[in-house]
Design an enzyme around this catalytic site. Structure first.
Site, PDB file in Angstrom:
ATOM      1  N   ASP A 241     -45.901 -94.105 129.273  1.00 27.36           N
ATOM      2  CA  ASP A 241     -46.651 -93.066 130.106  1.00 27.36           C
ATOM      3  C   ASP A 241     -47.099 -93.468 131.446  1.00 27.36           C
ATOM      4  OD1 ASP A 241     -48.045 -90.887 130.879  1.00 27.36           O
ATOM      5  OD2 ASP A 241     -49.693 -90.981 129.473  1.00 27.36           O
TER       6      ASP A 241
ATOM      7  N   ASP B  42     -51.215 -88.650 130.775  1.00 26.59           N
ATOM      8  CA  ASP B  42     -51.195 -87.477 130.126  1.00 26.59           C
ATOM      9  C   ASP B  42     -50.840 -87.702 128.693  1.00 26.59           C
ATOM     10  OD1 ASP B  42     -48.603 -87.878 130.059  1.00 26.59           O
ATOM     11  OD2 ASP B  42     -48.175 -85.611 131.162  1.00 26.59           O
TER      12      ASP B  42
ATOM     13  N   ASP C  40     -42.805 -90.928 130.275  1.00 27.78           N
ATOM     14  CA  ASP C  40     -41.906 -90.207 131.323  1.00 27.78           C
ATOM     15  C   ASP C  40     -41.216 -91.182 132.254  1.00 27.78           C
ATOM     16  OD1 ASP C  40     -43.751 -91.603 133.034  1.00 27.78           O
ATOM     17  OD2 ASP C  40     -45.502 -90.287 132.692  1.00 27.78           O
TER      18      ASP C  40
ATOM     19  N   ASP D 170     -28.288 -87.277 127.307  1.00 27.11           N
ATOM     20  CA  ASP D 170     -28.058 -86.676 126.329  1.00 27.11           C
ATOM     21  C   ASP D 170     -27.381 -85.278 126.877  1.00 27.11           C
ATOM     22  OD1 ASP D 170     -28.345 -85.923 123.452  1.00 27.11           O
ATOM     23  OD2 ASP D 170     -29.879 -87.336 123.328  1.00 27.11           O
TER      24      ASP D 170
ATOM     25  N   ASP E 197     -24.758 -84.338 121.833  1.00 26.71           N
ATOM     26  CA  ASP E 197     -25.670 -83.687 120.515  1.00 26.71           C
ATOM     27  C   ASP E 197     -24.799 -83.146 119.758  1.00 26.71           C
ATOM     28  OD1 ASP E 197     -28.239 -84.004 119.464  1.00 26.71           O
ATOM     29  OD2 ASP E 197     -27.965 -81.539 119.640  1.00 26.71           O
TER      30      ASP E 197
ATOM     31  N   GLU F 186     -22.135 -87.281 118.859  1.00 28.61           N
ATOM     32  CA  GLU F 186     -22.971 -87.480 117.652  1.00 28.61           C
ATOM     33  C   GLU F 186     -22.362 -86.407 116.688  1.00 28.61           C
ATOM     34  OE1 GLU F 186     -27.563 -86.475 115.650  1.00 28.61           O
ATOM     35  OE2 GLU F 186     -26.253 -85.091 116.815  1.00 28.61           O
TER      36      GLU F 186
ATOM     37  N   ASP G 106     -34.065 -89.763 115.189  1.00 29.37           N
ATOM     38  CA  ASP G 106     -33.910 -88.920 113.727  1.00 29.37           C
ATOM     39  C   ASP G 106     -34.034 -89.629 112.574  1.00 29.37           C
ATOM     40  OD1 ASP G 106     -33.505 -86.667 115.445  1.00 29.37           O
ATOM     41  OD2 ASP G 106     -31.372 -86.970 115.422  1.00 29.37           O
TER      42      ASP G 106
HETATM   43  O1  ISL Z   1     -32.322 -85.409 111.446  1.00 21.70           O
HETATM   44  C1  ISL Z   1     -31.520 -84.670 110.814  1.00 21.70           C
HETATM   45  C2  ISL Z   1     -32.101 -83.617 109.832  1.00 21.70           C
HETATM   46  O2  ISL Z   1     -31.815 -84.289 108.543  1.00 21.70           O
HETATM   47  C3  ISL Z   1     -30.306 -84.506 111.236  1.00 21.70           C
HETATM   48  O3  ISL Z   1     -29.632 -83.668 110.419  1.00 21.70           O
HETATM   49  C4  ISL Z   1     -30.179 -84.016 112.688  1.00 21.70           C
HETATM   50  O4  ISL Z   1     -30.861 -82.929 112.889  1.00 21.70           O
HETATM   51  C5  ISL Z   1     -28.816 -84.111 113.208  1.00 21.70           C
HETATM   52  O5  ISL Z   1     -28.244 -85.305 113.142  1.00 21.70           O
HETATM   53  C6  ISL Z   1     -28.560 -83.241 114.692  1.00 21.70           C
HETATM   54  O6  ISL Z   1     -29.168 -84.285 115.364  1.00 21.70           O
HETATM   55  C7  ISL Z   1     -29.580 -83.820 116.728  1.00 21.70           C
HETATM   56  O7  ISL Z   1     -29.320 -82.606 116.989  1.00 21.70           O
HETATM   57  C8  ISL Z   1     -30.684 -81.771 116.654  1.00 21.70           C
HETATM   58  C9  ISL Z   1     -31.856 -82.527 117.152  1.00 21.70           C
HETATM   59  O8  ISL Z   1     -33.176 -82.099 116.443  1.00 21.70           O
HETATM   60  C10 ISL Z   1     -31.918 -83.982 116.891  1.00 21.70           C
HETATM   61  O9  ISL Z   1     -32.949 -84.564 117.122  1.00 21.70           O
HETATM   62  C11 ISL Z   1     -30.724 -84.319 117.475  1.00 21.70           C
HETATM   63  O10 ISL Z   1     -30.338 -85.879 117.384  1.00 21.70           O
HETATM   64  C12 ISL Z   1     -30.494 -80.217 117.188  1.00 21.70           C
HETATM   65  O11 ISL Z   1     -30.404 -80.642 118.636  1.00 21.70           O
HETATM   66 CA    CA Z   2     -46.711 -88.862 131.434  1.00 19.89          CA
END
Ligand code: ISL
Ligand code: CA
Length: 591
Positions: free
Chosen positions: A29, A33, A37, A106, A234, A293, A366
Site C-alpha cells: 500500500d 489507505d 495499489d 487477469d 479466469d 484457469e 484461492d
Molecule cells: O476457490 C474456489 C472455490 O472453492 C474455486 O472454486 C474458485 O472459485 C474457482 O477456482 C474459480 O476461481 C476464479 O474465479 C472466481 C474468483 O472468485 C476466484 O478468485 C478466481 O480465481 C470467480 O471469478
Molecule cells: Ca492504497
C-alpha cells in the site's frame, strides 16, 4: 499459424520462465489507505527482480464494486481507483519492462459485475438490445417465484432460493452457485432470472452471442496494444454452457443440483478459444503468455487446450492436485495421501509430455498456504518443509507459479471468529452450513484450513506494526507471525525460504534438464518419499524429498546409485546418502 505452433512447441520462452502472482489488494500500500495499489507494486519491483522471476501476473485491477475482490469487473478499460490510475498502470508496466520482466493481466470474462454497463442495459428488460448478452430465463413452469428468497431482497432483486430452494424453486434450473445458494437471481421488474455461477453480482456472459465474443476480443487487443504480455484467463473453461441448461444431479445437501456437466468444458469451449486466438493473438510479433484457469478440466481436454498446433492457450491451471485432501467439500478436511499426490501429478506429467505443457502451482489467491497444508508451519519445520515443497514443484516439467509470500514460507492465518473472515465464498459457506444445523465451531475450523483469506492476508515485508504493508489500517489484518516471517529477515538469511526459491529459479534458468528433461516417477507406492528423475541429453537429475517430519531411510539401491553424485541443490546442509532428514529435499545432477 501451424508454423507458429511448431516453432512455439520447441522454443517457447515461457517454458523456462517462472511467474509470480501478485494479489494487488494485499501486496503493498503506497498511500496509507490500508489497500495495496499499483504504486506500491512499482516500488517493490527490485525485490521481485532479485528473486529472479520472469513474469508478473496481476489479479484484477479494473474498476469493480469489489464484491469478489475485483473478480467482478464493471469496466474492462480502466483501473480501479483504489489501485490507482491508467497512468500508474503505464508507469508500472514500463518499470516491469525496464527490468526485463513481463506483465500478464487477469482476464475475467466468464462474467462481469452486475454494475457493468453491459449488464445494466441487459437488465432494462426483455427488449433490451443487450438482453441476450447474459443468460436470462423465465421462471420454471409451476414454480413459485414469490415464495422464495425471503429477506434477501436487494435493489429489486430477490435471491432465487436461499431459504426454500431445491425442487420447488421457480428458478429456471436447480444449479447451485460456487458461492452457496442458487445460481439464479430473480429480477422483480421483468419476472425473469439471470444466471450467476458465482455471486449474484457476477452475472455470466452469454458467449453464444457473437457480439459478446467480439466485445471481449476488442478489450483484449486494447490491453495488448497498451503493452501487456498476456492474460491469465479466469474460469475460462466455463464460458460455453449447454444452452438447454438442464437440471443437474442433486448435491448431498439435497438443495441444489450440480450443473457442472453442462458448463465445465462445454460444447463450444475449444471453438471459442480458437476464435479468440485468431482474433487476438495470431500474427502479433510480441512474445505473449496465455494461461487458462480451468476448474474441473480433465487431462484429455487439457491436452487439446494446450496443443500448440490447435492455437488455444499456452497452458492451463488444473485443480486435481489441490482437491486430493477434500472430503465431502473443500471445507471438509481430509489428510493428503502422498501416493495420491504422486499419482495425480505424475499422470499430468506423462499426459502432457508429448503434446501440451503443464503449469505448476501450490498456491494462488484461492488456496490455503501450502506450508500449512502439505508441510508443517510450526517453528521447527516451517523453513525446511516450505523449501522441500518448493523444490518438488519447481523440478517438475512445466512453468512454475509462485504466489506472493510463498517465497517467504507465509502460513495460514489464525482467524478468531467469523467476524474476521472477509471472503464472499467463506461467508456464504458459513451461513449456509450453520443454517443447515452444522456446529459453527467446526465450520470455522474448515474455514481456517481452507478459506481463501489465508492467501490474502497482507504481504509480510518486515517486522513493523503492519508488516510494512501499510502505514494505515490494513483491509485484512496482517498475520501476527510477521514479526519473524517477513521479507527483510528472509533476504538477510541465506538459509531462508526466499533464498531457496531464488536458487530454484536460477537453476531453471541455467539447467536445460529442468526445463526440457523428461520425467520419470520413482517410488510411486511410497507414502513418505517423493522421488523422480529428469533426463535431458546427457544430464540426469534426481529429486528426492521427504514429505514427513521424521528421518526416512533412502532405499538402498537409490542410495548406492546416487551416493557419489554431486548435489546441485539441497535444503538441509551436508547430506547423508542413506537417510533423508525431516522434510529434506535434494537435487542430484549426473552428467
Ligand atoms: O476457490 C474456489 C472455490 O472453492 C474455486 O472454486 C474458485 O472459485 C474457482 O477456482 C474459480 O476461481 C476464479 O474465479 C472466481 C474468483 O472468485 C476466484 O478468485 C478466481 O480465481 C470467480 O471469478
Ligand atoms: Ca492504497
Amino acid at each position: 499459424m501451424a508454423l507458429d505452433g511448431l516453432r512455439d512447441a520447441h522454443d517457447a520462452w515461457w517454458k523456462s520462465a517462472v511467474v509470480y502472482q501478485i494479489y494487488p489488494r494485499s501486496f503493498a500500500d503506497s498511500n496509507g489507505d490500508g489497500i495495496g495499489d499499483l504504486a506500491g507494486i512499482t516500488a517493490r519491483l527490485d525485490y521481485l527482480k532479485e528473486l529472479g522471476v520472469d513474469v508478473l501476473w496481476l489479479s484484477p485491477v479494473y474498476p469493480s464494486p469489489q464484491d469478489d475482490n475485483g473478480y467482478d469487473i464493471s469496466d474492462y478499460r480502466d483501473i480501479e481507483p483504489l489501485f490507482g490510475t491508467l497512468a500508474d498502470f503505464d508507469r508500472l508496466l514500463a518499470s516491469v519492462h525496464e527490468r526485463g520482466m513481463r506483465l500478464v493481466m487477469d482476464l475475467v470474462v466468464n462474467h462481469t459485475s452486475d454494475e457493468h454497463p453491459w449488464f445494466r442495459e441487459s437488465r432494462e428488460g426483455p427488449n433490451s438490445a443487450k438482453r441476450d448478452w447474459y443468460w436470462w430465463r423465465p421462471a420454471r413452469k409451476g414454480g413459485d417465484a414469490t415464495g422464495e428468497g425471503a429477506g434477501s431482497e436487494s435493489a429489486g432483486l430477490v435471491s432465487a432460493g436461499s431459504e426454500s430452494a431445491g425442487s420447488e424453486s421457480a428458478a429456471p434450473n436447480n444449479w447451485g452457485s460456487f458461492f452457496s445458494g442458487s445460481a439464479w437471481q430473480h429480477d422483480v421488474a421483468s419476472g425473469e432470472y439471470y444466471l450467476h455461477l458465482f455471486s449474484p453480482k457476477q452475472p455470466d456472459l452469454n458467449w453464444e452471442n457473437p457480439q459478446v465474443r467480439q466485445a471481449v476480443y476488442a478489450l483484449m487487443r486494447w490491453w495488448l496494444d497498451r503493452g501487456v504480455d498476456g492474460f491469465r484467463m479466469d474460469v475460462i473453461n466455463l464460458i460455453s454452457k449447454d444452452p438447454d441448461l438442464p437440471d443437474g444431479a442433486l448435491h448431498g445437501d439435497g438443495l441444489y443440483g450440480d450443473g457442472s456437466p453442462y458448463y465445465i468444458c462445454g460444447p463450444r469451449v475449444h471453438e471459442y478459444l480458437q476464435e479468440m486466438h485468431r482474433e487476438v493473438f495470431a500474427g502479433r510479433p510480441e512474445r505473449l503468455l496465455t494461461v487458462g484457469e480451468m476448474p474441473g478440466v480433465t487431462l484429455e481436454h487439457a491436452r487439446l487446450f494446450t496443443d500448440p498446433a490447435r492455437g488455444e492457450v499456452d497452458m492451463v491451471f488444473q485443480f486435481e492436485h489441490v482437491g486430493l485432501d477434500f472430503g465431502r467439500s473443500k471445507f471438509d478436511v481430509r489428510p493428503l495421501r502422498l501416493t495420491d499426490l504422486k499419482a495425480s501429478l505424475g499422470r499430468w506429467q506423462s499426459g502432457l509430455a508429448e503434446v501440451g505443457w503443464n503449469s505448476l502451482y501450490w498456491n494462488n489467491h484461492d488456496q490455503p498456504r501450502i506450508v500449512s497444508r502439505f508441510g508443517d508451519d510450526g517453528p521447527e519445520h516451517r523453513v525446511r518443509s516450505a523449501t522441500m515443497l518448493g523444490t518438488v514443484l519447481h523440478l517438475h516439467r512445466g512453468t512454475p507459479y509462485v504466489y506472493q509470500g510463498e517465497e517467504l514460507g507465509m502460513t495460514n492465518a489464525p482467524f478468531a471468529s467469523i467476524e474476521d473472515v472477509h471472503d464472499i465464498e467463506a461467508r456464504g459457506h458459513y451461513a449456509q452450513a450453520v443454517r443447515a444445523g452444522e456446529d459453527p465451531a467446526r465450520v470455522l475450523d474448515g474455514l481456517r484450513a481452507r478459506g481463501r483469506d489465508n492467501a490474502r492476508t497482507p504481504m509480510q515485508w518486515d517486522a513493523s506494526e503492519h508488516a510494512g504493508f501499510t502505514t494505515g489500517i490494513p483491509w485484512l489484518p496482517v498475520n501476527p507471525n510477521h514479526t519473524t516471517i517477513n521479507a527483510a529477515a528472509a533476504v538477510a538469511d541465506p538459509e531462508s525460504v526466499y533464498h531457496h526459491y531464488r536458487r530454484l529459479i536460477a537453476l531453471r534458468h541455467s539447467e536445460p534438464a529442468v526445463v526440457h528433461g523428461d520425467f520419470t516417477m520413482l517410488l510411486a507406492d511410497d507414502e513418505r518419499l517423493y522421488a523422480f528423475t529428469r533426463r535431458y541429453r546427457d544430464t540426469t537429475l534426481l529429486v528426492l524429498a521427504n514429505f514427513t517430519g521424521e528421518a526416512v531411510p533412502v532405499p538402498a539401491d537409490l542410495a548406492a546409485e546416487w551416493a557419489d553424485v554431486p548435489l546441485v541443490l539441497g535444503n538441509a546442509g551436508p547430506i547423508d546418502a542413506t537417510v533423508l532428514r525431516p522434510w529434506e529435499a535434494r537435487v542430484h545432477r549426473r552428467v
